[in-house]
Scaffold this motif. Structure first.
Motif, PDB file in Angstrom:
ATOM      1  N   ASP A 259     -62.251  22.080 -41.276  1.00 32.82           N
ATOM      2  CA  ASP A 259     -62.279  21.259 -40.064  1.00 32.82           C
ATOM      3  C   ASP A 259     -62.617  22.112 -38.847  1.00 32.82           C
ATOM      4  OD1 ASP A 259     -61.565  19.163 -41.650  1.00 32.82           O
ATOM      5  OD2 ASP A 259     -59.511  18.986 -40.905  1.00 32.82           O
ATOM      6  N   ILE A 260     -62.056  23.320 -38.795  1.00 33.49           N
ATOM      7  CA  ILE A 260     -62.342  24.216 -37.669  1.00 33.49           C
ATOM      8  C   ILE A 260     -63.819  24.588 -37.666  1.00 33.49           C
ATOM      9  CG2 ILE A 260     -61.795  26.419 -36.595  1.00 33.49           C
ATOM     10  CD1 ILE A 260     -59.059  26.298 -37.938  1.00 33.49           C
ATOM     11  N   ALA A 261     -64.335  24.945 -38.840  1.00 30.75           N
ATOM     12  CA  ALA A 261     -65.743  25.352 -38.938  1.00 30.75           C
ATOM     13  C   ALA A 261     -66.674  24.214 -38.547  1.00 30.75           C
ATOM     14  CB  ALA A 261     -66.050  25.834 -40.351  1.00 30.75           C
ATOM     15  N   GLN A 262     -66.377  23.006 -39.008  1.00 32.05           N
ATOM     16  CA  GLN A 262     -67.230  21.873 -38.684  1.00 32.05           C
ATOM     17  C   GLN A 262     -67.176  21.550 -37.197  1.00 32.05           C
ATOM     18  OE1 GLN A 262     -69.431  20.338 -40.777  1.00 32.05           O
ATOM     19  NE2 GLN A 262     -70.127  19.361 -38.884  1.00 32.05           N
ATOM     20  N   SER A 263     -66.001  21.703 -36.584  1.00 28.92           N
ATOM     21  CA  SER A 263     -65.870  21.471 -35.149  1.00 28.92           C
ATOM     22  C   SER A 263     -66.669  22.502 -34.365  1.00 28.92           C
ATOM     23  CB  SER A 263     -64.395  21.515 -34.736  1.00 28.92           C
ATOM     24  OG  SER A 263     -63.668  20.446 -35.307  1.00 28.92           O
ATOM     25  N   MET A 264     -66.651  23.756 -34.827  1.00 27.75           N
ATOM     26  CA  MET A 264     -67.443  24.791 -34.170  1.00 27.75           C
ATOM     27  C   MET A 264     -68.927  24.465 -34.268  1.00 27.75           C
ATOM     28  SD  MET A 264     -65.380  28.243 -35.326  1.00 27.75           S
ATOM     29  CE  MET A 264     -66.254  29.362 -34.235  1.00 27.75           C
ATOM     30  N   ARG A 265     -69.346  23.979 -35.422  1.00 28.32           N
ATOM     31  CA  ARG A 265     -70.745  23.620 -35.607  1.00 28.32           C
ATOM     32  C   ARG A 265     -71.157  22.528 -34.612  1.00 28.32           C
ATOM     33  NH1 ARG A 265     -74.413  20.235 -37.477  1.00 28.32           N
ATOM     34  NH2 ARG A 265     -76.019  20.926 -38.957  1.00 28.32           N
ATOM     35  N   THR A 266     -70.275  21.542 -34.421  1.00 27.50           N
ATOM     36  CA  THR A 266     -70.566  20.443 -33.506  1.00 27.50           C
ATOM     37  C   THR A 266     -70.647  20.919 -32.065  1.00 27.50           C
ATOM     38  OG1 THR A 266     -69.446  18.882 -34.977  1.00 27.50           O
ATOM     39  CG2 THR A 266     -69.742  18.195 -32.681  1.00 27.50           C
ATOM     40  N   ARG A 267     -69.810  21.896 -31.714  1.00 27.59           N
ATOM     41  CA  ARG A 267     -69.683  22.330 -30.329  1.00 27.59           C
ATOM     42  C   ARG A 267     -70.650  23.438 -29.923  1.00 27.59           C
ATOM     43  NH1 ARG A 267     -66.929  20.141 -26.419  1.00 27.59           N
ATOM     44  NH2 ARG A 267     -67.253  22.180 -25.482  1.00 27.59           N
ATOM     45  N   MET A 268     -70.775  24.453 -30.750  1.00 28.20           N
ATOM     46  CA  MET A 268     -71.383  25.709 -30.323  1.00 28.20           C
ATOM     47  C   MET A 268     -72.868  25.792 -30.659  1.00 28.20           C
ATOM     48  SD  MET A 268     -68.627  28.636 -31.383  1.00 28.20           S
ATOM     49  CE  MET A 268     -66.927  28.607 -30.823  1.00 28.20           C
ATOM     50  N   PRO A 269     -73.699  26.129 -29.698  1.00 25.68           N
ATOM     51  CA  PRO A 269     -75.082  26.473 -30.050  1.00 25.68           C
ATOM     52  C   PRO A 269     -75.066  27.640 -31.027  1.00 25.68           C
ATOM     53  CG  PRO A 269     -74.798  26.289 -27.660  1.00 25.68           C
ATOM     54  CD  PRO A 269     -73.437  26.248 -28.254  1.00 25.68           C
ATOM     55  N   TRP A 270     -75.978  27.639 -31.990  1.00 26.77           N
ATOM     56  CA  TRP A 270     -75.960  28.664 -33.026  1.00 26.77           C
ATOM     57  C   TRP A 270     -76.020  30.093 -32.472  1.00 26.77           C
ATOM     58  CZ3 TRP A 270     -74.292  30.114 -37.368  1.00 26.77           C
ATOM     59  CH2 TRP A 270     -74.859  31.191 -38.062  1.00 26.77           C
ATOM     60  N   PRO A 271     -76.865  30.409 -31.466  1.00 24.64           N
ATOM     61  CA  PRO A 271     -76.882  31.789 -30.959  1.00 24.64           C
ATOM     62  C   PRO A 271     -75.518  32.259 -30.466  1.00 24.64           C
ATOM     63  CG  PRO A 271     -78.795  30.594 -30.168  1.00 24.64           C
ATOM     64  CD  PRO A 271     -77.892  29.578 -30.797  1.00 24.64           C
ATOM     65  N   VAL A 272     -74.712  31.345 -29.935  1.00 22.73           N
ATOM     66  CA  VAL A 272     -73.367  31.697 -29.490  1.00 22.73           C
ATOM     67  C   VAL A 272     -72.417  31.747 -30.677  1.00 22.73           C
ATOM     68  CG1 VAL A 272     -71.389  30.948 -28.089  1.00 22.73           C
ATOM     69  CG2 VAL A 272     -73.731  30.704 -27.203  1.00 22.73           C
ATOM     70  N   GLY A 273     -72.472  30.722 -31.526  1.00 19.55           N
ATOM     71  CA  GLY A 273     -71.548  30.643 -32.654  1.00 19.55           C
ATOM     72  C   GLY A 273     -71.651  31.819 -33.602  1.00 19.55           C
ATOM     73  N   GLN A 274     -72.865  32.265 -33.893  1.00 24.34           N
ATOM     74  CA  GLN A 274     -73.006  33.368 -34.844  1.00 24.34           C
ATOM     75  C   GLN A 274     -72.441  34.669 -34.273  1.00 24.34           C
ATOM     76  OE1 GLN A 274     -75.178  36.143 -34.926  1.00 24.34           O
ATOM     77  NE2 GLN A 274     -76.368  35.812 -33.061  1.00 24.34           N
ATOM     78  N   LYS A 275     -72.513  34.835 -32.937  1.00 25.34           N
ATOM     79  CA  LYS A 275     -71.909  36.017 -32.314  1.00 25.34           C
ATOM     80  C   LYS A 275     -70.385  35.951 -32.363  1.00 25.34           C
ATOM     81  CE  LYS A 275     -75.644  37.111 -29.083  1.00 25.34           C
ATOM     82  NZ  LYS A 275     -76.016  37.247 -27.652  1.00 25.34           N
ATOM     83  N   VAL A 276     -69.845  34.772 -32.108  1.00 28.12           N
ATOM     84  CA  VAL A 276     -68.391  34.599 -32.183  1.00 28.12           C
ATOM     85  C   VAL A 276     -67.887  34.920 -33.580  1.00 28.12           C
ATOM     86  CG1 VAL A 276     -66.529  32.899 -32.076  1.00 28.12           C
ATOM     87  CG2 VAL A 276     -68.301  32.920 -30.300  1.00 28.12           C
ATOM     88  N   LEU A 277     -68.572  34.403 -34.591  1.00 26.62           N
ATOM     89  CA  LEU A 277     -68.154  34.631 -35.981  1.00 26.62           C
ATOM     90  C   LEU A 277     -68.303  36.094 -36.378  1.00 26.62           C
ATOM     91  CD1 LEU A 277     -69.684  31.422 -37.576  1.00 26.62           C
ATOM     92  CD2 LEU A 277     -67.259  31.886 -37.156  1.00 26.62           C
ATOM     93  N   ARG A 278     -69.338  36.741 -35.876  1.00 32.44           N
ATOM     94  CA  ARG A 278     -69.512  38.166 -36.174  1.00 32.44           C
ATOM     95  C   ARG A 278     -68.360  38.978 -35.598  1.00 32.44           C
ATOM     96  NH1 ARG A 278     -74.684  40.816 -33.631  1.00 32.44           N
ATOM     97  NH2 ARG A 278     -73.444  40.372 -31.772  1.00 32.44           N
TER      98      ARG A 278
END
Length: 354
Positions: A5-24
């Motif tokens: 649920d957390i991952a799917q919410s992040m996908r809905t919210r975060m642009p990929w260039p930002v999200g991939q940096k957060v996850l890294r």
């Protein structure tokens, strides 16, 4: 809270260039884009500590990510009224509050409130954030292909056009925030501004959120927002303030120009064409639209790139009393990026006119 649920919410919210940096930064496995990444995270076995870190990253993005922000001056009495409201406010059990800080599944948004509902109250050392959720509709542009036009008519249609775009209404959960400082100063009103949302819609959302907050407090705490038009000149003409990646401006030759830097890391202030064009004029240019990006160090050879948009137009700039009430803050990895950009705004708002 399930990690999927957390991952799917992040996908809905975060642009990929930002999200991939957060996850890294959180040391989570990433795939090629959000679809593969959500699958990897959902199937991962992680510690409670890493799960809490992921949840916190999502919570910060709800509060600080992809926002249109307005500022309101509040005195001590108004701050006290807001603090009293925070202590006495009752958060109703809704689909929004039950899921927070995850999002309600997009398929379950139909029928939920389009009016902002108080969903959470978050406190930090500097102030209190009132979190409101609602359902908002944006228009998504999707390219169409011949397979979307069954029958022999498809060939004739595509011979007449280079590209055909379809418009689709999409429901999103909006997470809007009213942040009130602990002492007299400027409050933030942050309205979700995802890609695809019309400017007119976000302006209307600001008014709706202001009314919802004033109703909650029981007084017209939020009145007229701060006029931030002066930020355009002050931040563009400060050579040490970030990199200018977009500018719209008027000239004394009665022309209007719009320039955008395509190559990452370059600055229009020093770009040859822009500098040469300015040099050919007898008087300074008159900017009415500026976007700035900062390069912030977050680790070894790793950087974040928060962006500030100051968007007006030539008509407003040429008026007797130009006004702009909203700024756009994007690409923030979390609270630190947003608060940095806000500190730069605060600096220029507080600097006396030359």
């Amino acid at each position: 809270m399930p990690i999927g649920d957390i991952a799917q919410s992040m996908r809905t919210r975060m642009p990929w260039p930002v999200g991939q940096k957060v996850l890294r930064e959180l040391d989570f496995a990433r795939g090629q884009g959000w679809d593969q990444t959500v699958l990897k995270i959902t199937n991962a076995h992680v510690s409670e500590e890493k799960l809490a870190d992921l949840n916190e990253a999502l919570r910060e993005h709800l509060l600080f990510g992809e926002k249109s922000t307005r500022f309101y001056e509040l005195d001590d009495a108004e701050i006290a009224a807001c603090q009293t409201a925070a202590m006495s406010a009752a958060i109703e059990s809704t689909a929004f509050s039950e899921a927070y800080p995850s999002l309600v599944d997009e398929n379950q948004l139909a029928g939920l409130s389009s009016v902002p509902l108080l969903t959470a109250i978050e406190e930090d050392e500097e102030g209190t954030a009132f979190v409101f959720c609602s359902v908002r509709t944006i228009v998504v542009r999707e390219p169409l292909g011949p397979e979307d036009f069954p029958g022999q008519s498809a060939d004739a249609i595509f011979e007449s056009f280079d590209e055909i775009i379809g418009l689709k209404n999409r429901r999103l959960q909006a997470v809007d925030v009213v942040w009130v400082p602990n002492a007299a100063g400027r409050a933030d009103v942050r309205v979700d501004f995802p890609a695809g949302m019309a400017h007119e819609a976000v302006e209307a959302a600001h008014l709706i959120l202001r009314n919802a907050f004033n109703t909650l407090v029981g007084a017209a705490i939020l009145g007229d927002p701060v006029n931030v038009f002066r930020l355009i000149d002050r931040m563009y003409f400060d050579p040490n303030e970030g990199s200018v990646v977009e500018i719209g401006f008027g000239t004394t030759t009665a022309s209007v120009k719009h320039e955008k830097m395509r190559r990452k890391g370059l600055n229009l202030r020093t770009e040859s064409y822009h500098v040469g064009g300015k040099a050919a004029l007898r008087t300074p240019i008159e900017p009415f639209r500026v976007s700035l990006v900062w390069r912030r160090h977050i680790g070894r050879d790793r950087f974040s790139f928060p962006e500030l948009g100051l968007n007006s137009n030539s008509r407003v700039a040429g008026s007797a009393a130009p006004a702009m009430f909203s700024v756009i803050i994007r690409k923030c990895m979390g609270a630190s990026d947003y608060e940095f950009v806000r500190s730069r705004i605060e600096h220029h708002l507080n600097t006396p006119a030359a």
